[in-house]
Design an enzyme around this catalytic site. Structure first.
Site, short mmCIF file in Angstrom:
data_model
loop_
_atom_site.label_atom_id
_atom_site.label_comp_id
_atom_site.label_asym_id
_atom_site.label_seq_id
_atom_site.Cartn_x
_atom_site.Cartn_y
_atom_site.Cartn_z
N ALA A 125 2.65 -14.79 97.52
CA ALA A 125 2.70 -13.60 98.37
C ALA A 125 1.41 -13.53 99.17
O ALA A 125 0.37 -14.04 98.74
CB ALA A 125 2.87 -12.37 97.49
N GLY B 273 4.33 -16.24 94.15
CA GLY B 273 5.67 -15.92 94.66
C GLY B 273 6.42 -17.16 95.15
O GLY B 273 7.65 -17.21 95.11
N GLU C 254 7.92 -18.55 92.24
CA GLU C 254 8.97 -17.64 91.76
C GLU C 254 10.26 -17.79 92.57
O GLU C 254 11.36 -17.82 91.99
CB GLU C 254 8.45 -16.20 91.81
CG GLU C 254 7.28 -15.98 90.86
CD GLU C 254 6.75 -14.57 90.92
OE1 GLU C 254 7.35 -13.69 90.27
OE2 GLU C 254 5.74 -14.33 91.62
N GLU D 262 -1.21 -15.44 89.65
CA GLU D 262 -1.37 -14.01 89.92
C GLU D 262 -2.45 -13.36 89.04
O GLU D 262 -3.16 -12.46 89.47
CB GLU D 262 -0.03 -13.27 89.73
CG GLU D 262 0.96 -13.47 90.87
CD GLU D 262 1.96 -14.59 90.63
OE1 GLU D 262 1.65 -15.51 89.82
OE2 GLU D 262 3.05 -14.56 91.24
#
Ligand SMILES: C/C=C/C(=O)SCCNC(=O)CCNC(=O)[C@H](O)C(C)(C)COP(=O)(O)OP(=O)(O)OC[C@H]1O[C@@H](n2cnc3c(N)ncnc32)[C@H](O)[C@@H]1OP(=O)(O)O
Length: 258
Positions: A66, A109, A112, A132
């Site tokens: 992200a 992300g 993910e 993260e």
């Protein structure tokens, strides 16, 4: 196809859709604009009649997570009011098979959304990780849940609590990805798989995908019944007759919608 600023979408004559994350200057960091376009592109790909979707990234990353610059000043209110990140989950709900073609970094992300794909292949120098924790947060696009289901609690804890990166070989050993291929051939190999899927019975492919996904979310007895019912259902369609007749006549099957 619509024009997108943060990604590109193509659908070829074999009805293979390819969605390419396209912010290489930021290693395809996932920002809000990309998330909205991603959701729209998935709808467009599905409505185009695509039989499989390849997801990849432009440049030296699949996606490095992200967008940290965008997230830094976010507040609890702005994140929770918008249910931020929920749109990425649309990938997991896609009815057609999805193939992640992982080049370079698949971090945070990026890792993910890669784990949402049905089939994952990676180049030799790809790397995976959920860093993260190093930013004072945790995965938020399903990372804790999917990784634990894939590799088990001990390995998931190791990767999530340390944020360490693993290479493609380790990712394959742990079960995160199914194939490691030469760098530079990742998309080509994904296309080979996608074309094979597109040449099969669309109903059988959908049934197989639904059954495999059900295995994660149901008891064994429910999953077995679900599979058996889907198996019975496929005898309602011409593809079953064609597939079996073709085998007995020693010729390739010609499925109606392949
Ligand atoms: C729910 C989900 C949460 C999350 O996903 S949180 C984010 C988790 N991801 C990360 O923590 C990874 C962050 N990125 C990195 O650690 C490094 O990058 C890499 C190891 C992937 C690559 O390092 P190197 O080869 O040295 O490249 P570079 O100069 O760091 O990156 C090139 C440009 O890309 C930008 N960038 C990279 N990742 C992100 C990101 N996740 N968010 C925003 N920008 C990112 C950089 O800042 C830089 O930009 P500029 O050239 O302008 O300095």
């Amino acid at each position: 196809m619509a024009h997108y600023d943060t990604l590109s979408l193509t659908v070829d004559d074999d009805r293979i859709a390819q969605l390419t994350l396209d912010r290489p200057e930021a290693l395809n960091a996932l920002n809000s604009a990309m998330m909205a376009e991603f959701a729209a592109a998935l709808v467009e790909a599905t409505q185009s009649g695509a039989r499989a979707l390849i997801l990849t990234g432009k440049g030296r990353a699949f996606a490095a997570g992200a967008d940290i610059a965008e997230m830094r000043d976010r507040t609890f209110g702005s994140m929770s009011d918008a249910n931020h990140l929920a749109l990425w989950e649309r990938l997991a709900d896609l009815p057609i098979p999805t193939i992640g073609a992982i080049n370079g970094f698949a971090l945070g992300g990026g890792c993910e959304i890669a784990m949402m794909c049905d089939i994952l292949i990676a180049g030799e120098s790809a790397s995976f990780g959920l860093p993260e924790i190093t930013l004072g947060i945790i995965p938020g696009i399903g990372g804790t849940q999917r990784l634990t289901r894939i590799v088990g609690k001990a390995q998931a804890m190791d990767l999530i609590l340390t944020g360490r990166r693993i290479d493609a070989d380790e990712a394959r050993r742990l079960g995160l990805i199914s194939r490691v291929v030469v760098d530079g051939e990742v998309v080509e190999q994904a296309q080979v798989i996608a074309r094979q899927i597109a040449g099969s019975s669309a109903r059988a492919v959908r049934a197989a995908k639904e059954c495999v996904l059900r295995a994660d979310q149901s008891s064994l007895s429910e999953g077995l019944l679900f599979e058996r019912r889907w198996f019975h259902s496929l005898f309602a369609f011409d593809d079953q007759t064609e597939g079996m007749t073709a085998f007995l006549e020693k010729r390739p099957a010609r499925f109606a919608d392949a």
